[in-house]
Scaffold this motif. Structure first.
Motif, PDB file in Angstrom:
ATOM      1  N   LEU A  66       0.814  -1.210   0.000  1.00  0.00           N
ATOM      2  CA  LEU A  66       0.000   0.000   0.000  1.00  0.00           C
ATOM      3  C   LEU A  66       0.852   1.266   0.000  1.00  0.00           C
ATOM      4  O   LEU A  66       0.626   2.172  -0.815  1.00  0.00           O
ATOM      5  CB  LEU A  66      -0.928  -0.003   1.215  1.00  0.00           C
ATOM      6  CG  LEU A  66      -2.053   1.024   1.218  1.00  0.00           C
ATOM      7  CD1 LEU A  66      -2.859   0.962  -0.072  1.00  0.00           C
ATOM      8  CD2 LEU A  66      -2.964   0.827   2.411  1.00  0.00           C
ATOM      9  N   ILE A  67       1.842   1.333   0.880  1.00  0.00           N
ATOM     10  CA  ILE A  67       2.672   2.544   0.953  1.00  0.00           C
ATOM     11  C   ILE A  67       3.551   2.682  -0.288  1.00  0.00           C
ATOM     12  O   ILE A  67       3.631   3.760  -0.891  1.00  0.00           O
ATOM     13  CB  ILE A  67       3.537   2.538   2.225  1.00  0.00           C
ATOM     14  CG1 ILE A  67       2.652   2.589   3.477  1.00  0.00           C
ATOM     15  CG2 ILE A  67       4.502   3.727   2.223  1.00  0.00           C
ATOM     16  CD1 ILE A  67       3.416   2.583   4.783  1.00  0.00           C
ATOM     17  N   GLY A  68       4.199   1.595  -0.678  1.00  0.00           N
ATOM     18  CA  GLY A  68       5.060   1.642  -1.858  1.00  0.00           C
ATOM     19  C   GLY A  68       4.272   1.914  -3.132  1.00  0.00           C
ATOM     20  O   GLY A  68       4.701   2.698  -3.984  1.00  0.00           O
ATOM     21  N   GLY A  69       3.113   1.281  -3.259  1.00  0.00           N
ATOM     22  CA  GLY A  69       2.283   1.503  -4.436  1.00  0.00           C
ATOM     23  C   GLY A  69       1.791   2.939  -4.515  1.00  0.00           C
ATOM     24  O   GLY A  69       1.758   3.545  -5.600  1.00  0.00           O
ATOM     25  N   LEU A 126       3.261   5.625  -3.104  1.00  0.00           N
ATOM     26  CA  LEU A 126       4.411   6.487  -3.400  1.00  0.00           C
ATOM     27  C   LEU A 126       4.750   6.450  -4.889  1.00  0.00           C
ATOM     28  O   LEU A 126       4.960   7.503  -5.510  1.00  0.00           O
ATOM     29  CB  LEU A 126       5.621   6.051  -2.574  1.00  0.00           C
ATOM     30  CG  LEU A 126       6.928   6.822  -2.868  1.00  0.00           C
ATOM     31  CD1 LEU A 126       6.796   8.276  -2.437  1.00  0.00           C
ATOM     32  CD2 LEU A 126       8.116   6.165  -2.156  1.00  0.00           C
ATOM     33  N   ALA A 127       4.791   5.256  -5.468  1.00  0.00           N
ATOM     34  CA  ALA A 127       5.116   5.118  -6.891  1.00  0.00           C
ATOM     35  C   ALA A 127       4.096   5.846  -7.760  1.00  0.00           C
ATOM     36  O   ALA A 127       4.456   6.533  -8.724  1.00  0.00           O
ATOM     37  CB  ALA A 127       5.177   3.638  -7.262  1.00  0.00           C
ATOM     38  N   SER A 128       2.820   5.722  -7.414  1.00  0.00           N
ATOM     39  CA  SER A 128       1.765   6.361  -8.199  1.00  0.00           C
ATOM     40  C   SER A 128       1.826   7.881  -8.089  1.00  0.00           C
ATOM     41  O   SER A 128       1.683   8.596  -9.086  1.00  0.00           O
ATOM     42  CB  SER A 128       0.393   5.853  -7.742  1.00  0.00           C
ATOM     43  OG  SER A 128       0.270   4.463  -7.956  1.00  0.00           O
ATOM     44  N   VAL A 129       2.044   8.382  -6.870  1.00  0.00           N
ATOM     45  CA  VAL A 129       2.084   9.834  -6.654  1.00  0.00           C
ATOM     46  C   VAL A 129       3.289  10.458  -7.355  1.00  0.00           C
ATOM     47  O   VAL A 129       3.177  11.506  -8.013  1.00  0.00           O
ATOM     48  CB  VAL A 129       2.109  10.154  -5.144  1.00  0.00           C
ATOM     49  CG1 VAL A 129       2.438  11.622  -4.904  1.00  0.00           C
ATOM     50  CG2 VAL A 129       0.772   9.809  -4.516  1.00  0.00           C
ATOM     51  N   LEU A 130       4.450   9.813  -7.237  1.00  0.00           N
ATOM     52  CA  LEU A 130       5.642  10.329  -7.921  1.00  0.00           C
ATOM     53  C   LEU A 130       5.441  10.307  -9.433  1.00  0.00           C
ATOM     54  O   LEU A 130       5.778  11.269 -10.135  1.00  0.00           O
ATOM     55  CB  LEU A 130       6.873   9.497  -7.547  1.00  0.00           C
ATOM     56  CG  LEU A 130       7.432   9.655  -6.135  1.00  0.00           C
ATOM     57  CD1 LEU A 130       8.606   8.715  -5.918  1.00  0.00           C
ATOM     58  CD2 LEU A 130       7.856  11.096  -5.873  1.00  0.00           C
ATOM     59  N   GLY A 131       4.886   9.221  -9.939  1.00  0.00           N
ATOM     60  CA  GLY A 131       4.693   9.094 -11.381  1.00  0.00           C
ATOM     61  C   GLY A 131       3.707  10.100 -11.932  1.00  0.00           C
ATOM     62  O   GLY A 131       3.953  10.717 -12.980  1.00  0.00           O
ATOM     63  N   GLU A 142      -0.958  19.514 -11.493  1.00  0.00           N
ATOM     64  CA  GLU A 142      -0.472  18.495 -10.561  1.00  0.00           C
ATOM     65  C   GLU A 142      -1.655  17.721  -9.996  1.00  0.00           C
ATOM     66  O   GLU A 142      -2.648  18.328  -9.579  1.00  0.00           O
ATOM     67  CB  GLU A 142       0.310  19.159  -9.425  1.00  0.00           C
ATOM     68  CG  GLU A 142       1.494  18.336  -8.970  1.00  0.00           C
ATOM     69  CD  GLU A 142       2.449  19.130  -8.097  1.00  0.00           C
ATOM     70  OE1 GLU A 142       3.258  18.489  -7.414  1.00  0.00           O
ATOM     71  OE2 GLU A 142       2.383  20.363  -8.092  1.00  0.00           O
ATOM     72  N   ALA A 143      -1.557  16.410  -9.988  1.00  0.00           N
ATOM     73  CA  ALA A 143      -2.713  15.592  -9.618  1.00  0.00           C
ATOM     74  C   ALA A 143      -2.318  14.531  -8.603  1.00  0.00           C
ATOM     75  O   ALA A 143      -2.461  13.331  -8.850  1.00  0.00           O
ATOM     76  CB  ALA A 143      -3.314  14.953 -10.863  1.00  0.00           C
ATOM     77  N   THR A 144      -1.829  14.972  -7.452  1.00  0.00           N
ATOM     78  CA  THR A 144      -1.429  14.035  -6.397  1.00  0.00           C
ATOM     79  C   THR A 144      -2.594  13.149  -5.978  1.00  0.00           C
ATOM     80  O   THR A 144      -2.432  11.941  -5.772  1.00  0.00           O
ATOM     81  CB  THR A 144      -0.899  14.806  -5.173  1.00  0.00           C
ATOM     82  OG1 THR A 144       0.209  15.612  -5.564  1.00  0.00           O
ATOM     83  CG2 THR A 144      -0.463  13.843  -4.087  1.00  0.00           C
ATOM     84  N   GLY A 145      -3.781  13.758  -5.864  1.00  0.00           N
ATOM     85  CA  GLY A 145      -4.962  12.991  -5.466  1.00  0.00           C
ATOM     86  C   GLY A 145      -5.292  11.878  -6.442  1.00  0.00           C
ATOM     87  O   GLY A 145      -5.737  10.799  -6.035  1.00  0.00           O
ATOM     88  N   VAL A 146      -5.055  12.131  -7.720  1.00  0.00           N
ATOM     89  CA  VAL A 146      -5.299  11.098  -8.737  1.00  0.00           C
ATOM     90  C   VAL A 146      -4.357   9.921  -8.528  1.00  0.00           C
ATOM     91  O   VAL A 146      -4.762   8.757  -8.622  1.00  0.00           O
ATOM     92  CB  VAL A 146      -5.127  11.677 -10.158  1.00  0.00           C
ATOM     93  CG1 VAL A 146      -5.261  10.573 -11.215  1.00  0.00           C
ATOM     94  CG2 VAL A 146      -6.144  12.774 -10.422  1.00  0.00           C
ATOM     95  N   GLY A 147      -3.091  10.223  -8.222  1.00  0.00           N
ATOM     96  CA  GLY A 147      -2.118   9.160  -7.968  1.00  0.00           C
ATOM     97  C   GLY A 147      -2.504   8.309  -6.772  1.00  0.00           C
ATOM     98  O   GLY A 147      -2.441   7.076  -6.825  1.00  0.00           O
ATOM     99  N   VAL A 148      -2.908   8.972  -5.685  1.00  0.00           N
ATOM    100  CA  VAL A 148      -3.350   8.239  -4.492  1.00  0.00           C
ATOM    101  C   VAL A 148      -4.578   7.400  -4.826  1.00  0.00           C
ATOM    102  O   VAL A 148      -4.682   6.233  -4.421  1.00  0.00           O
ATOM    103  CB  VAL A 148      -3.671   9.217  -3.341  1.00  0.00           C
ATOM    104  CG1 VAL A 148      -4.279   8.472  -2.157  1.00  0.00           C
ATOM    105  CG2 VAL A 148      -2.416   9.959  -2.903  1.00  0.00           C
ATOM    106  N   GLY A 149      -5.511   7.980  -5.569  1.00  0.00           N
ATOM    107  CA  GLY A 149      -6.732   7.265  -5.937  1.00  0.00           C
ATOM    108  C   GLY A 149      -6.459   6.034  -6.771  1.00  0.00           C
ATOM    109  O   GLY A 149      -7.076   4.976  -6.563  1.00  0.00           O
ATOM    110  N   ILE A 150      -5.530   6.150  -7.720  1.00  0.00           N
ATOM    111  CA  ILE A 150      -5.180   4.999  -8.569  1.00  0.00           C
ATOM    112  C   ILE A 150      -4.615   3.862  -7.722  1.00  0.00           C
ATOM    113  O   ILE A 150      -5.000   2.705  -7.874  1.00  0.00           O
ATOM    114  CB  ILE A 150      -4.174   5.422  -9.654  1.00  0.00           C
ATOM    115  CG1 ILE A 150      -4.860   6.309 -10.698  1.00  0.00           C
ATOM    116  CG2 ILE A 150      -3.553   4.192 -10.336  1.00  0.00           C
ATOM    117  CD1 ILE A 150      -3.922   6.900 -11.724  1.00  0.00           C
ATOM    118  N   ALA A 151      -3.686   4.197  -6.812  1.00  0.00           N
ATOM    119  CA  ALA A 151      -3.067   3.171  -5.968  1.00  0.00           C
ATOM    120  C   ALA A 151      -4.101   2.473  -5.093  1.00  0.00           C
ATOM    121  O   ALA A 151      -4.124   1.233  -4.992  1.00  0.00           O
ATOM    122  CB  ALA A 151      -1.968   3.792  -5.110  1.00  0.00           C
ATOM    123  N   ILE A 152      -4.966   3.254  -4.450  1.00  0.00           N
ATOM    124  CA  ILE A 152      -5.976   2.672  -3.558  1.00  0.00           C
ATOM    125  C   ILE A 152      -6.978   1.839  -4.348  1.00  0.00           C
ATOM    126  O   ILE A 152      -7.382   0.750  -3.918  1.00  0.00           O
ATOM    127  CB  ILE A 152      -6.693   3.772  -2.761  1.00  0.00           C
ATOM    128  CG1 ILE A 152      -5.695   4.431  -1.785  1.00  0.00           C
ATOM    129  CG2 ILE A 152      -7.882   3.209  -1.989  1.00  0.00           C
ATOM    130  CD1 ILE A 152      -6.262   5.593  -1.012  1.00  0.00           C
TER     131      ILE A 152
END
Length: 262
Positions: free
Chosen positions: A81-84, A86-91, A184-194
């Motif tokens: 969860l944490i690694g996924g 982080l990877a999504s938000v950075l990407g 910038e779409a940090t929320g989108v990255g978090v949403g994709i991972a979750i």
């Protein structure tokens, strides 16, 4: 490689803090394994009350006496969860932030091609993920050494390889998506991972069909599956690697011709 160095410096604090926080969680979780194993029967009875949740989080496969199985179920889910995330938000922020922060007007007049910018940013993204993985692998290894229990080194390495490949797939796909965004779409990255994580839980519950296995890369990388099968599911791994490469090509082509907002 100026852009590469800039990206590494810009993301270093976030990656280091996230890595250390995850490492501390892993150490704390692993440190209670002997106490959990000593009270195995009581713990298993308590877990049985969770019903379907046992299957969703693979707790029905829990063996408290096996340190590697315990790691796969407990610490493995933390790294998923944490690694996924982080990877999504950075990407998702690597390319889109130049427009969102209005720095594109400074960056792109310089004598450097957009393809070079994309490649340097992607390489910085990959190296950040590798650093995160190495820090947590070291924390896990030290936990195992402290516990002084026998464990399968080859299987442990296989689990870490599966997690690293998961992060790379998520990061690359989100990196490609960022080429289509103008903010910038940090929320989108978090949403994709979750979302991907939840889809994997639904697969574990047998609620989702086989089609969902082609949507979430968490399916092939889940440590409990690697532990159980003593191997990574190469069919789905190849599929997601091809999907990631295709996404990078499409994202790169899009960014090369994109009308950037300044």
């Amino acid at each position: 490689m100026t852009i590469f160095r800039h990206e590494m410096k810009q993301n270093s604090k976030a990656v280091l803090i996230t890595s250390l926080a995850c490492a501390v969680l892993i150490v704390l979780v692993m440190s209670v394994q002997p106490h959990m194993a000593a009270r195995a029967s009581a713990v298993e009875k308590m877990i049985e009350r969770f019903g379907p949740m046992m299957q969703a989080f693979s707790l029905d496969r829990l063996d408290l006496g096996n340190v590697l199985n315990y790691y796969a179920l407990e610490a493995g889910n933390i790294m998923l969860l944490i690694g996924g995330t982080l990877a999504s938000v950075l990407g998702i922020s690597m390319l889109s932030k130049e427009e969102g922060r209005h720095t594109a007007e400074f960056l792109f007049p310089h004598p450097v091609s957009r393809l070079s910018i994309v490649m340097q940013k992607w390489l910085a993204l990959i190296l950040n993920i590798i650093i995160f993985t190495l820090i947590n692998v070291l924390a896990t290894y030290l936990s195992f050494v402290y516990l002084k229990e026998a464990w399968d080194m080859q299987l442990f390495i296989l689990m870490q390889a599966a997690l690293l490949l998961l992060y790379l797939c998520l990061a690359s796909i989100c990196f490609a998506i960022s080429a289509f965004l103008s903010h910038e779409a940090t929320g989108v990255g978090v949403g994709i991972a979750i979302l991907m994580y939840i889809l994997n839980l639904l697969i574990n519950l047998d609620i989702a069909g086989d089609a969902f296995k082609y949507i979430t890369p968490f399916f092939f990388a889940e440590p409990t599956k690697v532990f159980k099968n003593k191997a990574i599911d190469m069919y789905y791994l190849r599929y997601f690697l091809i999907l990631s490469l295709a996404s990078l090509v499409i994202g790169g082509l899009r960014y090369k011709t994109k009308d950037l907002k300044i």
